[in-house]
Design a protein around this motif. Sequence first.
Motif, short mmCIF file in Angstrom:
data_model
loop_
_atom_site.label_atom_id
_atom_site.label_comp_id
_atom_site.label_asym_id
_atom_site.label_seq_id
_atom_site.Cartn_x
_atom_site.Cartn_y
_atom_site.Cartn_z
N GLU A 21 -71.01 38.45 -65.61
CA GLU A 21 -70.59 37.93 -64.30
C GLU A 21 -71.23 38.76 -63.19
N ALA A 22 -71.07 38.29 -61.96
CA ALA A 22 -71.56 39.01 -60.79
C ALA A 22 -70.73 38.61 -59.57
N VAL A 23 -70.77 39.44 -58.56
CA VAL A 23 -70.10 39.13 -57.29
C VAL A 23 -70.88 37.99 -56.62
N ASP A 24 -70.19 36.92 -56.27
CA ASP A 24 -70.84 35.80 -55.59
C ASP A 24 -70.99 36.06 -54.10
N TYR A 25 -69.91 36.56 -53.49
CA TYR A 25 -69.90 36.82 -52.05
C TYR A 25 -69.07 38.06 -51.77
N ALA A 26 -69.48 38.79 -50.76
CA ALA A 26 -68.66 39.85 -50.18
C ALA A 26 -68.31 39.35 -48.78
N ILE A 27 -67.02 39.30 -48.49
CA ILE A 27 -66.58 38.76 -47.20
C ILE A 27 -66.14 39.91 -46.30
N ASN A 28 -66.74 39.98 -45.14
CA ASN A 28 -66.41 40.98 -44.13
C ASN A 28 -65.64 40.28 -43.01
N GLY A 106 -77.92 40.13 -50.25
CA GLY A 106 -77.94 38.73 -49.84
C GLY A 106 -76.65 37.98 -50.08
N ILE A 107 -75.54 38.72 -50.25
CA ILE A 107 -74.27 38.03 -50.54
C ILE A 107 -73.18 38.30 -49.50
N LEU A 108 -73.51 39.00 -48.42
CA LEU A 108 -72.52 39.29 -47.39
C LEU A 108 -72.28 38.06 -46.51
N LYS A 109 -71.03 37.71 -46.35
CA LYS A 109 -70.61 36.65 -45.44
C LYS A 109 -69.60 37.25 -44.49
N SER A 110 -69.74 36.97 -43.20
CA SER A 110 -68.82 37.51 -42.21
C SER A 110 -67.95 36.41 -41.63
N VAL A 111 -66.72 36.79 -41.33
CA VAL A 111 -65.74 35.87 -40.77
C VAL A 111 -65.14 36.55 -39.53
N ASP A 112 -64.92 35.77 -38.48
CA ASP A 112 -64.33 36.28 -37.25
C ASP A 112 -62.83 36.48 -37.44
N GLY A 113 -62.41 37.73 -37.53
CA GLY A 113 -61.01 38.05 -37.75
C GLY A 113 -60.16 38.06 -36.51
N THR A 114 -60.73 37.72 -35.36
CA THR A 114 -59.94 37.69 -34.12
C THR A 114 -59.30 36.32 -33.90
N GLN A 115 -59.63 35.37 -34.75
CA GLN A 115 -59.09 34.03 -34.62
C GLN A 115 -57.65 33.97 -35.15
N ASP A 116 -57.02 32.84 -34.96
CA ASP A 116 -55.71 32.59 -35.55
C ASP A 116 -55.80 32.79 -37.06
N LEU A 117 -54.76 33.35 -37.65
CA LEU A 117 -54.73 33.66 -39.07
C LEU A 117 -55.11 32.46 -39.93
N ASN A 118 -54.62 31.29 -39.59
CA ASN A 118 -54.93 30.09 -40.37
C ASN A 118 -56.42 29.75 -40.30
N ASP A 123 -61.85 29.74 -42.77
CA ASP A 123 -63.23 30.22 -42.81
C ASP A 123 -63.56 30.93 -44.12
N ILE A 124 -62.62 31.69 -44.63
CA ILE A 124 -62.80 32.35 -45.92
C ILE A 124 -62.89 31.30 -47.03
N GLU A 125 -62.02 30.32 -46.97
CA GLU A 125 -62.08 29.23 -47.96
C GLU A 125 -63.43 28.53 -47.92
N ALA A 126 -63.94 28.30 -46.73
CA ALA A 126 -65.24 27.63 -46.59
C ALA A 126 -66.35 28.43 -47.25
N VAL A 127 -66.31 29.74 -47.13
CA VAL A 127 -67.30 30.59 -47.78
C VAL A 127 -67.20 30.45 -49.30
N LEU A 128 -65.97 30.48 -49.80
CA LEU A 128 -65.76 30.44 -51.24
C LEU A 128 -66.09 29.07 -51.84
N GLU A 129 -65.95 28.03 -51.04
CA GLU A 129 -66.23 26.68 -51.53
C GLU A 129 -67.70 26.29 -51.42
N ALA A 130 -68.48 27.10 -50.71
CA ALA A 130 -69.90 26.77 -50.50
C ALA A 130 -70.70 26.87 -51.80
#
Length: 130
Positions: A21-28, A106-118, A123-130
Amino acid sequence: GFPRTIPQAESLDAALSRLGEAVDYAINVEVPDENIVKRMGGRRACVGCGATYHLVYAAPKKEGICDKCGSELVLRDDDKPETVKKRLTVYHDQTQPLIDYYKNAGILKSVDGTQDLNKVFEDIEAVLEA
């Protein structure tokens, strides 16, 4: 989150590799330091029962008084701005190399954590579903 350091990331990579196995994405989840200092500085803890509050997001009914037991609410030492700033310096010193490690892989994905929690969750789900 895990991993927090490059040695931890390398150990994770090795363990996953042994399993094929391998890490697919690292989410920041990106949040500016000033937002973190403000969020943590707004937290209050009850000296009696340990209940937690936030002056903006979950305020007690009566300022400075616990809704549950009536005891005083205090700003914990580790939530004071000067302490949070020191902890953030350590965090950045350890985490920036890890962010670069995953960016270079090449696996870093960033998400804006200043948004509403939902929205952050979506956004995290969208990364994982891509």
